[in-house]
Design an enzyme around this catalytic site. Structure first.
Site, PDB file in Angstrom:
ATOM      1  N   GLU A   1     -13.447  19.862 -14.667  1.00  0.00           N
ATOM      2  CA  GLU A   1     -14.187  20.236 -15.834  1.00  0.00           C
ATOM      3  C   GLU A   1     -15.505  20.488 -15.491  1.00  0.00           C
ATOM      4  O   GLU A   1     -16.239  21.411 -16.146  1.00  0.00           O
ATOM      5  CB  GLU A   1     -14.078  19.020 -16.706  1.00  0.00           C
ATOM      6  CG  GLU A   1     -12.665  19.007 -17.359  1.00  0.00           C
ATOM      7  CD  GLU A   1     -11.673  18.311 -16.346  1.00  0.00           C
ATOM      8  OE1 GLU A   1     -12.128  17.767 -15.307  1.00  0.00           O
ATOM      9  OE2 GLU A   1     -10.480  17.966 -16.580  1.00  0.00           O
TER      10      GLU A   1
ATOM     11  N   HIS B   1      -7.831   9.999 -25.648  1.00  0.00           N
ATOM     12  CA  HIS B   1      -7.208  11.407 -25.881  1.00  0.00           C
ATOM     13  C   HIS B   1      -7.201  12.019 -27.239  1.00  0.00           C
ATOM     14  O   HIS B   1      -6.283  12.522 -27.808  1.00  0.00           O
ATOM     15  CB  HIS B   1      -5.651  11.614 -25.443  1.00  0.00           C
ATOM     16  CG  HIS B   1      -5.628  11.705 -23.817  1.00  0.00           C
ATOM     17  ND1 HIS B   1      -6.167  11.169 -23.037  1.00  0.00           N
ATOM     18  CD2 HIS B   1      -4.832  12.713 -23.048  1.00  0.00           C
ATOM     19  CE1 HIS B   1      -5.898  11.307 -21.635  1.00  0.00           C
ATOM     20  NE2 HIS B   1      -5.102  12.490 -21.886  1.00  0.00           N
TER      21      HIS B   1
HETATM   22  C1  LIG Z   1     -10.393  14.862 -16.515  1.00  0.00           C
HETATM   23  C2  LIG Z   1      -9.320  15.208 -17.010  1.00  0.00           C
HETATM   24  N1  LIG Z   1      -8.752  16.328 -17.101  1.00  0.00           N
HETATM   25  C3  LIG Z   1      -7.401  16.606 -17.272  1.00  0.00           C
HETATM   26  C4  LIG Z   1      -6.599  15.818 -17.908  1.00  0.00           C
HETATM   27  C5  LIG Z   1      -5.102  16.112 -18.055  1.00  0.00           C
HETATM   28  N2  LIG Z   1      -4.115  15.762 -17.219  1.00  0.00           N
HETATM   29  C6  LIG Z   1      -3.460  14.681 -17.501  1.00  0.00           C
HETATM   30  S1  LIG Z   1      -2.408  14.599 -16.178  1.00  0.00           S
HETATM   31  C7  LIG Z   1      -2.854  15.710 -15.214  1.00  0.00           C
HETATM   32  C8  LIG Z   1      -2.180  16.277 -14.156  1.00  0.00           C
HETATM   33  C9  LIG Z   1      -2.473  15.295 -13.213  1.00  0.00           C
HETATM   34  O1  LIG Z   1      -1.554  15.617 -12.081  1.00  0.00           O
HETATM   35  P1  LIG Z   1      -1.769  14.552 -10.710  1.00  0.00           P
HETATM   36  O2  LIG Z   1      -3.038  14.022 -10.508  1.00  0.00           O
HETATM   37  O3  LIG Z   1      -1.171  15.292  -9.749  1.00  0.00           O
HETATM   38  O4  LIG Z   1      -0.780  13.445 -10.901  1.00  0.00           O
HETATM   39  P2  LIG Z   1       0.756  13.375 -11.701  1.00  0.00           P
HETATM   40  O5  LIG Z   1       0.889  13.584 -13.067  1.00  0.00           O
HETATM   41  O6  LIG Z   1       1.618  14.709 -10.859  1.00  0.00           O
HETATM   42  O7  LIG Z   1       1.319  12.093 -11.304  1.00  0.00           O
HETATM   43  C10 LIG Z   1      -3.851  16.182 -15.983  1.00  0.00           C
HETATM   44  C11 LIG Z   1      -4.203  17.698 -15.754  1.00  0.00           C
HETATM   45  C12 LIG Z   1      -6.992  14.405 -17.780  1.00  0.00           C
HETATM   46  N3  LIG Z   1      -6.247  13.588 -17.892  1.00  0.00           N
HETATM   47  N4  LIG Z   1      -8.304  14.006 -17.241  1.00  0.00           N
END
Ligand SMILES: Cc1ncc(C[n+]2csc(CCOP(=O)(O)OP(=O)(O)O)c2C)c(N)n1
Lengths: 343, 343
Positions: B59, B129
């Site tokens: 971001e 959220h």
């Molecule tokens: C700063 C921020 N940006 C975007 C999100 C939205 N978001 C939540 S989980 C996620 C994906 C996370 O992927 P990863 O770190 O690989 O973990 P996984 O869900 O695969 O366990 C995103 C983009 C967030 N929670 N926080």
């Protein structure tokens, strides 16, 4: 921790006797089964629409939570991201309090205020999970920094996914951790996906995640995160160095999330979800299941018997059913508590 | 005129903006998915795939990257699945984009980025959220802060933002995605900085933001049955603020209630109350009243979550109370939260 080794003694692999080794192998399997049964129970109940909190289920990723937490000692602390149920449970967090939290009840670990992504079991060393990517990496480093200032032999462990490694706080924290040689063990669970984006559209080919840590002067390893023994042994072997002031360690664990990013379904059952193939998911579920392979190994070498496993599962099921029943009958928080704990 | 859903209206606005100006590009997380940022970017992704850029989770830097691209003549539209992620983008948005024109006295050109952010509500979205940061952003000169409620405004305000020299942040409450309404097929521009009287009335003025416009409108219908003729103003933009429409209405009705989707302290509801005190004091027949989210982070547990938000029934009670009328205890007009999980 669930069956935590209660002292700070580090088992030296070369001199440990076989019975200790056998015990820990059993514990690793047993703990993974516990995590799986808890999570899959929640998965089954989720469609009842009574858990009104977005859940990021971590089925398939048990080996990392179990392998790491079983290697930790009293005093060590754990942090997690949004996909946190496994880490909370592996650290010894109560399943009843987790279920009650998801049902929004007062008995929940955060009294129903936090929800699935805001868990805590401070008395077990699981400090918090938080839902904003990259937060827990820095915060865990801060706890490690405090241990260093106080000359305590403890380690702080953040669990996070591959997408957190895209955030600025990841790079800033790793640089600080490396510079100050803080006792942190960074655990990246690379499950290939960030929501519906494959790692290939988020990182240039050849640029590994552990490579980023290495570039900042941190010792790293990249391992099979679905092999609980490899996870446990790797962590066990690096902890003494971290405790003795050698600086942080970065562990990238290859794994796979079985279910959809948020919610209980398999992606291939969701209309219009095409970001990964059914074949790919079935490969990981059938060929790379961390529990299946550990079970097979321990059955084959006679460490455990099928009857023993059945007995574990039967008593776990009783505990789980009881926890769910009590959680569903839990107390709704009174509206008068809305403004409590703001300060 | 056809009716469109909110998401369809945003999508059409994006498409027409991209057709009209080849410099418009889209960037963000989940915009290239089949689900296409709540359906708002599917069409753009089909039609202009070379101008739609799926990004890693980043971001802070992506905002800077958008600013730099804008400095070279691009018009980036950035998308965030939750407004809460904007905290990570605030430095670039407020220390640079909002000040760019002024600090360099117009000599360095302009950086007209458009940032869209969805505000979560319900289903245990929880503390991190669900936040609408409009009051926070509106504190800073140099940025436009927009909160559409109707599909018509969603399209028209977005198209206007794409013609401005200054950066704009648009907060799209998830609840407004339920709204359906008439939308002109042409490319049209809804002025930024102009409030809209969505229901004319003579007895009391309700100034509302975003989803609270819907709640206020429902309340107004119920109040009509009680013989109260309510004027409902949809603020639409809070920076620049349309003082004139608000003051004119107060002069007509003599009573002011402000209903907002964020907190009271230092929030837009306080700003409007301040405006009334300063510039319409002698027209007020009763003290100004504010309704906003409870003075705590958003809790997950259902009874606490539902006590957290202002809702139509409470608006009715407040209005009757302000006008010195009795209200019945049971006012059964509140919207049912029929949102189903997982998120
Ligand atoms: C700063 C921020 N940006 C975007 C999100 C939205 N978001 C939540 S989980 C996620 C994906 C996370 O992927 P990863 O770190 O690989 O973990 P996984 O869900 O695969 O366990 C995103 C983009 C967030 N929670 N926080």
């Amino acid at each position: 921790m669930l069956q935590q080794i209660e002292n700070n003694e580090v088992i030296d692999q070369s001199t440990s006797n076989t019975s200790i080794q056998t015990n820990i192998e059993k514990e690793l399997l047993k703990n993974m089964i516990w995590l799986r049964m808890c999570e899959e129970t929640l998965v089954k109940l989720y469609p009842e629409q009574e858990m009104r909190t977005p859940c990021h289920f971590a089925t398939g990723q048990e080996a990392i939570a179990t392998g790491v937490c079983q290697a930790l000692s009293q005093g060590d602390v754990v942090y997690s991201h949004h996909r946190c149920h496994n880490h909370y449970l592996a650290a010894g967090g109560s399943f009843f309090k987790l279920a009650a939290e998801l049902y929004g009840r007062l008995e929940g670990c955060s009294n129903g205020k936090g929800g699935s992504v805001h868990l805590t079991a401070r008395d077990k060393g699981f400090i918090i999970s938080s839902a904003i990517l990259g937060e827990d990496i820095a915060v865990a480093a801060g706890s490690a920094f405090a241990f260093k200032i106080d000359k305590l032999p403890y380690v702080a462990v953040p669990f996070f996914g591959d997408a957190s490694c895209e955030e600025g706080s990841f790079y800033e924290t790793l640089n600080f951790a490396s510079l100050n040689k803080i006792p942190a063990l960074f655990i990246c669970e690379n499950n290939l996906y960030s929501t519906e984006s494959h790692i290939d559209i988020r990182a240039a080919s050849g640029a590994t995640i552990h490579g980023r840590a290495k570039a900042l002067g941190i010792e790293t390893a990249a391992i099979d995160g679905n092999n609980v023994f490899e996870v446990y042994n790797t962590v066990k072997s690096v902890l003494p160095k971290i405790r003795s002031g050698n600086g942080p360690f970065f562990l990238e664990c290859a794994t796979y999330r079985w279910r959809e990013h948020v919610g209980p379904n398999f992606d291939y059952n969701v209309p219009n979800r095409t970001y990964r193939s059914k074949e790919e998911q079935e490969y990981w579920i059938n060929e790379r299941c961390p529990i299946k392979s550990a079970k097979q190994l321990l059955l084959n070498n006679g460490t455990v018997t099928a009857v023993e496993i059945e007995n574990w599962e039967a008593s776990m099921q009783i505990e789980i059913d009881d926890a769910i029943k009590r959680a569903k009958q839990g107390t709704w928080p009174d509206v008068s508590s809305l403004l409590e704990n703001v300060y | 005129m056809r009716n469109l859903k909110f998401a369809e209206a945003v999508s059409e606005g994006i498409i027409q903006g991209m057709e009209a100006d080849p410099n418009v590009i889209l960037m963000g997380n989940s915009i290239s998915y089949n689900s296409g940022a709540l359906g708002t970017t599917c069409e753009a992704n089909k039609r202009f795939s070379h101008r739609v850029f799926e990004t890693p989770s980043m971001e802070n830097a992506i905002t800077g990257i958008a600013i730099g691209a804008a400095a070279m003549g691009k018009r980036p539209i950035l998308y965030h699945a939750r407004a809460d992620f904007l905290f990570l983008a605030m430095d670039q948005m407020l220390n640079l984009a909002a000040k760019w024109k002024y600090m360099y006295s117009g000599n360095a050109g302009t950086v007209p980025i458009v940032v869209r952010a969805v505000v979560g509500k319900g289903w245990g979205q929880g503390a991190t959220h669900s936040q609408s940061l409009h009051s926070l952003f509106a504190h800073f000169p140099g940025i436009n802060v927009v909160l559409p409620n109707s599909p018509e405004d969603a399209k028209g305000l977005l198209l206007s933002a794409l013609t401005l020299d200054s950066p704009t942040v648009i907060f799209e409450h998830r609840t407004v995605y339920n709204n359906v309404g008439p939308v002109n097929e042409e490319r049209y521009f809804t002025p930024i900085g102009k409030a809209k009287i969505v229901r004319a009335g003579k007895d009391i003025t309700i100034v509302a933001t975003s989803h609270m416009v819907t709640e206020a409108t429902i309340a107004a219908e119920a109040l009509a049955k009680e013989g109260v003729d309510t004027e409902v103003i949809d603020l639409r933009t809070i920076r620049p603020l349309d003082e004139e429409t608000i003051l004119e209405s107060i002069k007509k009705t003599g009573h002011l209630l402000v209903v907002d989707t964020s907190w009271e302290l230092c929030g837009v509801s306080s700003e409007i109350a301040g405006l009334a005190a300063e510039k319409a004091f002698y027209h007020l027949k009763s003290p100004v009243r504010r309704m906003s989210t409870a003075n705590c982070p958003q809790p997950v547990s259902l009874p606490l979550e539902s006590a957290f938000f202002p809702k139509a029934s409470n608006i009715v009670r407040n209005v009757l109370n302000m006008l010195g009328k009795n209200s019945s205890d049971n006012i059964d007009i509140d919207l049912k939260d029929n949102f189903k999980g997982p998120y």
